[in-house]
Motif scaffolding. Structure first.
Motif, mmCIF file in Angstrom:
data_model
loop_
_atom_site.group_PDB
_atom_site.id
_atom_site.type_symbol
_atom_site.label_atom_id
_atom_site.label_comp_id
_atom_site.label_asym_id
_atom_site.label_seq_id
_atom_site.Cartn_x
_atom_site.Cartn_y
_atom_site.Cartn_z
ATOM 1 N N HIS A 149 0.647 -1.028 -0.351
ATOM 2 C CA HIS A 149 -0.370 0.282 -0.224
ATOM 3 C C HIS A 149 0.531 1.213 -0.061
ATOM 4 O O HIS A 149 0.384 2.154 -0.674
ATOM 5 N N ARG A 150 2.014 1.814 1.544
ATOM 6 C CA ARG A 150 2.754 2.107 0.636
ATOM 7 C C ARG A 150 3.362 2.430 -0.280
ATOM 8 O O ARG A 150 3.708 4.315 -0.686
ATOM 9 N N LEU A 186 2.507 1.475 -3.172
ATOM 10 C CA LEU A 186 1.581 2.225 -4.401
ATOM 11 C C LEU A 186 1.019 3.778 -4.580
ATOM 12 O O LEU A 186 1.115 4.870 -5.409
ATOM 13 N N HIS A 187 1.221 3.588 -2.649
ATOM 14 C CA HIS A 187 0.162 5.262 -2.643
ATOM 15 C C HIS A 187 1.155 6.220 -1.632
ATOM 16 O O HIS A 187 0.745 8.003 -2.150
ATOM 17 N N TYR A 188 2.122 6.260 -1.198
ATOM 18 C CA TYR A 188 3.021 7.072 -0.492
ATOM 19 C C TYR A 188 4.293 7.692 -0.745
ATOM 20 O O TYR A 188 5.231 6.714 -1.633
ATOM 21 N N LYS A 218 6.366 7.082 -9.237
ATOM 22 C CA LYS A 218 4.864 5.333 -9.483
ATOM 23 C C LYS A 218 4.765 5.175 -10.458
ATOM 24 O O LYS A 218 5.348 3.947 -11.216
ATOM 25 N N LEU A 233 -5.200 14.540 -4.628
ATOM 26 C CA LEU A 233 -5.692 13.242 -4.922
ATOM 27 C C LEU A 233 -7.198 13.183 -4.453
ATOM 28 O O LEU A 233 -6.664 14.597 -3.966
#
Length: 612
Positions: free
Chosen positions: A225-226, A228-230, A251, A366
């Motif tokens: 999750h990190r 992909l998103h942070y 990314k 976002l």
């Protein structure tokens, strides 16, 4: 690889011309031994598990892969020297590097800094440039696959993993690699190319500079999750390295620079000028320069490895296919996962224009509130700590101007209105460095943020609820700031957002400009302040008292700073606190606390605390 364990019962005493002296390591697919020839030469010998060697198709593919592997030039890599897969115990012989892995070295001696970090970055990206030029994708680059040899870093385990892989290089399939160092496209089962290795290289550099896995190392779903998103916190990286690392952590794989380009950027003026050459022509000058810079002072660069000896059972190598040509897919591993040390072939490196590498200190747009509103989350880092100097409990008086500038800059770059978008962006550039501004523009354009605002008649209003100094020098101030944003859209209720952020402003003449901005999460690492001019010992005493207060000790401190000014007998601290006590991740809540500390004899005590 310095630790050599004794042989175990059942281990062979000899493999071909090599007498086995001990074990260097063991994995699910192989055992690695230290071998010695009669002439005393040492080598690392990887004996493959019998279950992988019984398949005739596997052996045939292995032969073809070795022909490709042999094209990797010996720049900062541990080369494959020999192989024998004719018998019941197939093995591969590589150069022996008498040094610990990067992960072991950082664990024993702490993060790499200064020229040590620079040499590591240059050496490892030199290795990847050589590997990619041979048409090979490592696909499991990580700290344990970098050995810290006496002549500089060496990248290992790119030699035989294609044999053990479970899919072709062009497409991901399940978990292939080490989770903490996998690129987004590996997780999302996307097309794989050289960008996979560049993402892992950048993550490894963050680990080297901080001693922490940049995306954590807890459960796999949280790590993915990190990824992909942070964005990880890159504040420990020096300015000379932070930009290329941030670019490689994009990314989108298409936005990551290639290894050769990163090497040239890191070498700067040290790279020899080369005349234009036809595409595909070989020029080793940049790689040679990289290998020289990677070597420690007074140590000659990596010598060229000996020519690969031809074992008696080694069949003639087939002609190497053209770079990027079709290669047979590897057989599936029995456990269905990609093993450590995995490699694959990659498409050819195509010419591309020289990229201006800049730190990704940029706003990420976002969608939020069911598509009716937006949150702007900054992702970047702080700067390199300056030398130690003066000591005081409160931040230096000069830092106050930096704090005011940081507050104004954060409010400016995170505020938008659909009716004044151009003016908003122009104002953001007026308070930012060129580096921040360039990536700010690129990210807004990539997400088409203007269209989102206009389609919803949207706006974002930003205010600062509190700020404190994390570290300061005469030319740089890092600030912990509590940011409140109100996001409005036509037909929707206003959305209130509150986030702690860490901003760094740098002095340009008589102005302070925003250089980096980072949104704090419960799993974020704290900014490094060791070696900074401020805080010194007295300020650390105050922060220590704050940390011990029950309201703060009940969680995990993610960021902490002290406000400038005050009476001298009273100081106010601002603390970003993860509401978790161990193994915090970004899904855990985070809050901001204000703590007042007063003089108590020769020390300090908390005289008031509240959550904002």
């Amino acid at each position: 690889m310095t630790g050599v364990d004794p042989l175990l019962p059942g281990d062979p005493e000899r493999l071909g011309p090599y007498e086995l002296a001990g074990r260097l390591g063991e994995g699910g697919q192989s055992i690695v031994y230290l071998g010695r020839r009669e002439d005393g030469a040492e080598a690392a010998i990887k004996l493959l598990r019998a279950r992988l060697s019984r398949n005739p198709e596997w052996r045939s593919r292995f032969e073809r892969e070795l022909a490709v592997i042999g094209r990797v030039a010996g720049f900062c890599t541990a080369q494959v020297l020999d192989a024998d897969f004719s018998g019941d115990a197939p093995y591969v012989v590589s150069e022996y590097v008498p040094g610990p892995s990067l992960s072991a070295q950082v664990g024993a001696h702490g993060p790499r800094t200064g020229t040590d970090l620079d040499r590591l970055a240059i050496g490892t990206v030199t290795a990847l440039a050589a590997i990619h030029r041979a048409g090979i994708l490592h696909r499991d680059f990580k700290p344990s696959n970098v050995l810290m040899g006496p002549d500089g870093p060496r990248v290992i385990d790119f030699g035989i993993a294609r044999v053990l892989g479970s899919s072709s290089s062009s497409k991901g399939s399940g978990i292939m690699g080490t989770p903490s160092y996998m690129a987004p496209e590996q997780i999302a089962d996307g097309d794989l190319g050289a960008g996979v290795d560049m993402f892992a290289w950048a993550a490894t550099m963050v680990f080297a500079a901080t001693g922490r896995h940049p995306f954590g190392n807890d459960n796999i779903s949280a790590v993915f999750h990190r990824i992909l998103h942070y964005e990880p916190d890159m504040s420990a990286l020096p300015d000379t390295l932070r930009g290329v690392v941030a670019a490689c952590l994009a990314k989108d794989a298409a936005r990551r620079p290639e290894a050769q380009q990163v090497l040239l950027d890191l070498l700067g003026g040290a790279a020899p000028a080369a005349p234009a050459a036809p595409y595909g022509a070989r020029d080793d000058r940049a790689l040679s320069t990289g290998a020289q810079f990677a070597a420690p002072p007074h140590v000659p660069p990596h010598p060229s490895p000996p020519a690969r000896p031809r074992a008696s059972a080694d069949p003639p190598s087939p002609p190497a296919p053209p770079l990027g040509g079709a290669h047979p897919p590897p057989p599936g591993a029995e456990d269905g996962t990609h093993p450590a040390g995995s490699t694959d072939t990659v498409p050819p490196v195509r010419p591309r224009r020289r990229l201006r590498i800049a730190a990704l200190a940029l706003p990420v747009v976002l969608l939020a509130g069911g598509g009716a509103a937006w949150a702007v989350v900054a992702a970047a880092s702080g700067g390199e700590d300056p030398p130690a100097s003066t000591d005081a409990a409160a931040p230096p008086a000069g830092a106050a101007a930096g704090v005011r500038s940081a507050e104004h800059a954060v409010e400016t770059v995170l505020s938008f209105d659909h009716a004044s978008y151009e003016r908003n962006v122009t104002a953001a550039h007026g308070v930012s460095t060129e580096r921040y501004g360039a990536d700010y523009d690129r990210q807004l354009a990539a997400r088409d943020y203007r269209a989102e605002l206009e389609s919803k008649d949207g706006s974002v209003t930003t205010d600062i609820a509190g700020s404190a100094v994390v570290s300061a020098t005469p030319d740089s101030v890092t600030v912990l700031t509590y940011v409140e944003r109100t996001v409005r859209a036509s037909g929707a209720e206003p959305n209130e957002l509150r986030d702690p952020m860490r901003a760094t402003v740098i002095r340009r003449g008589d102005r302070w400009l925003l250089d980096t901005l980072y949104t704090l999460r419960a799993g974020s690492p704290r900014a490094r302040t060791d070696g900074a001019r401020w805080p010194g010992a007295r300020a650390r005493d105050v922060l220590s008292v704050v940390a011990r207060h029950p309201s703060i000790a009940a969680g995990t401190i993610v960021g902490a700073g002290l406000r400038p000014g005050g009476s001298g007998d009273e100081i106010t601290a601002l603390v970003a606190l993860g509401e978790c006590t161990s193994a915090c991740d970004d899904a855990d809540p985070i809050g901001v606390h204000q703590v007042r500390v007063g003089k108590a004899g020769d020390g300090w005590r908390v005289i008031g605390a509240r959550k904002l």
